[in-house]
Motif scaffolding. Structure first.
Motif, short mmCIF file in Angstrom:
data_model
loop_
_atom_site.label_atom_id
_atom_site.label_comp_id
_atom_site.label_asym_id
_atom_site.label_seq_id
_atom_site.Cartn_x
_atom_site.Cartn_y
_atom_site.Cartn_z
N UNK A 23 -38.43 72.09 51.20
CA UNK A 23 -38.50 71.34 49.70
C UNK A 23 -38.23 72.66 48.78
N UNK A 24 -37.64 72.38 47.74
CA UNK A 24 -37.46 73.30 46.61
C UNK A 24 -35.97 73.33 46.27
N UNK A 25 -35.85 74.18 45.23
CA UNK A 25 -34.53 74.26 44.16
C UNK A 25 -33.72 75.66 44.82
N UNK A 26 -32.71 75.57 45.65
CA UNK A 26 -32.25 76.89 45.84
C UNK A 26 -31.39 77.43 44.61
N UNK A 27 -31.31 76.72 43.54
CA UNK A 27 -30.63 77.34 42.31
C UNK A 27 -31.61 77.97 41.59
N UNK A 28 -32.89 78.30 41.93
CA UNK A 28 -34.10 78.97 41.32
C UNK A 28 -34.63 80.05 42.11
N UNK A 29 -33.75 81.05 42.54
CA UNK A 29 -34.06 82.10 43.28
C UNK A 29 -34.90 82.02 44.28
N UNK A 30 -36.33 82.32 44.21
CA UNK A 30 -37.37 82.28 45.42
C UNK A 30 -37.78 80.77 45.60
N UNK A 31 -37.60 79.86 44.79
CA UNK A 31 -37.72 78.24 45.16
C UNK A 31 -36.91 77.92 46.24
N UNK A 32 -35.98 78.67 46.88
CA UNK A 32 -34.86 78.26 47.78
C UNK A 32 -35.50 78.87 49.18
N UNK A 33 -36.70 79.39 49.15
CA UNK A 33 -37.04 80.21 50.49
C UNK A 33 -36.93 79.07 51.76
N UNK A 86 -41.92 76.68 48.48
CA UNK A 86 -42.42 78.09 47.56
C UNK A 86 -43.54 77.55 46.69
N UNK A 87 -44.50 78.46 46.42
CA UNK A 87 -45.77 78.29 45.57
C UNK A 87 -45.86 79.21 44.54
N UNK A 88 -46.58 78.88 43.77
CA UNK A 88 -46.82 79.80 42.40
C UNK A 88 -48.08 80.07 42.04
N UNK A 105 -47.52 84.39 52.94
CA UNK A 105 -47.28 83.12 53.68
C UNK A 105 -48.64 82.18 53.85
N UNK A 106 -48.67 80.94 53.44
CA UNK A 106 -50.11 80.28 53.61
C UNK A 106 -49.55 79.15 54.86
N UNK A 107 -50.41 78.80 55.77
CA UNK A 107 -50.35 77.98 56.39
C UNK A 107 -51.51 76.81 56.21
N UNK A 111 -48.82 65.32 63.22
CA UNK A 111 -49.35 66.48 62.74
C UNK A 111 -48.32 67.02 61.64
N UNK A 112 -48.92 67.44 60.56
CA UNK A 112 -48.35 68.20 59.11
C UNK A 112 -48.86 69.30 59.07
N UNK A 113 -47.77 70.26 59.20
CA UNK A 113 -47.98 71.69 59.05
C UNK A 113 -47.26 72.17 57.74
N UNK A 114 -47.81 72.95 56.98
CA UNK A 114 -46.97 73.24 55.86
C UNK A 114 -47.16 74.89 55.73
N UNK A 115 -45.88 75.33 55.48
CA UNK A 115 -45.69 76.84 55.29
C UNK A 115 -45.35 77.18 53.79
N UNK A 116 -46.23 77.57 53.04
CA UNK A 116 -45.92 77.76 51.66
C UNK A 116 -46.10 79.47 51.43
N UNK A 117 -44.89 79.83 50.56
CA UNK A 117 -44.58 81.24 50.19
C UNK A 117 -45.01 81.39 48.99
N UNK A 118 -45.63 82.51 48.51
CA UNK A 118 -46.05 82.86 47.20
C UNK A 118 -44.44 83.56 46.64
N UNK A 119 -44.13 83.02 45.42
CA UNK A 119 -42.72 83.74 44.89
C UNK A 119 -43.08 84.74 43.86
#
Length: 171
Positions: A12-22, A70-72, A81-83, A118-126
């Motif tokens: 999920x995220x917007x690849x046209x917004x730099x790190x939001x496209x991770x 991506x998270x802020x 990286x957050x799991x 099972x729902x696992x989320x990997x969130x990355x600080x931008x």
């Protein structure tokens, strides 16, 4: 012995917004690797916006869903990286880093009994979510680590399924 599973990896995220496209960058790398080492049958790699209905349709009926986001947070450590893993008996996790749309999807899916097993989320600080293509160096450096973690989630899930275990941590 053949093990039938249904797995979704959703960016999920917007690849046209730099790190939001991770998440999309991780999916691209996973698709490249899948040419040499195919994923188990029934594995879906998909990109999605944060519309709860679309997310629920992608993960409905899955045994494992991995969401890449991506998270802020404040303070942010770009590339960290957050799991997060959901307990299926609770609809939400208070105080999580997740965007509103993903939290809403989890709550709605819980009420409709449409959460994945099972729902696992990997969130990355931008570092940078301004308009433009490409990832910042710190977030770009996290892509290979995320690819390895997603592959590990799939392997652990398949191992647990083959053993008949309900908790992949015991596999």
């Amino acid at each position: 012995m053949s093990v039938s599973t249904r797995i979704a990896v959703i960016a999920v995220g917007d690849p046209s917004r730099h790190d939001a496209g991770v998440g999309g960058a991780v999916l691209s790398r996973l698709r490249e690797y899948a040419l040499k080492r195919p994923f188990p049958p029934g594995t879906v790699l998909a990109e999605c916006d944060l519309d709860p209905g679309r997310l629920i349709r992608l993960w409905d009926g899955t045994e494992l869903t991995v969401v890449l986001e991506a998270v802020h947070p404040h303070p942010s450590h770009p590339g960290r990286i957050h799991r997060l893993e959901w307990d299926p008996s609770r609809p939400t996790r208070s105080g999580t880093l997740l965007p509103r749309g993903l939290g809403e999807a989890v709550e709605v899916a819980y009420e409709l009994d449409r959460l994945p097993a099972r729902l696992v989320v990997y969130a990355v600080d931008t570092a940078d979510t301004s308009l433009g293509p490409g990832l910042s160096p710190s977030v770009g450096a996290a892509v290979d680590m995320l690819v390895a973690r997603v592959e590990d989630e799939i392997v652990r899930h398949r191992t647990a399924a083959a053993r008949g275990a309900t908790d992949p941590a015991t596999a």
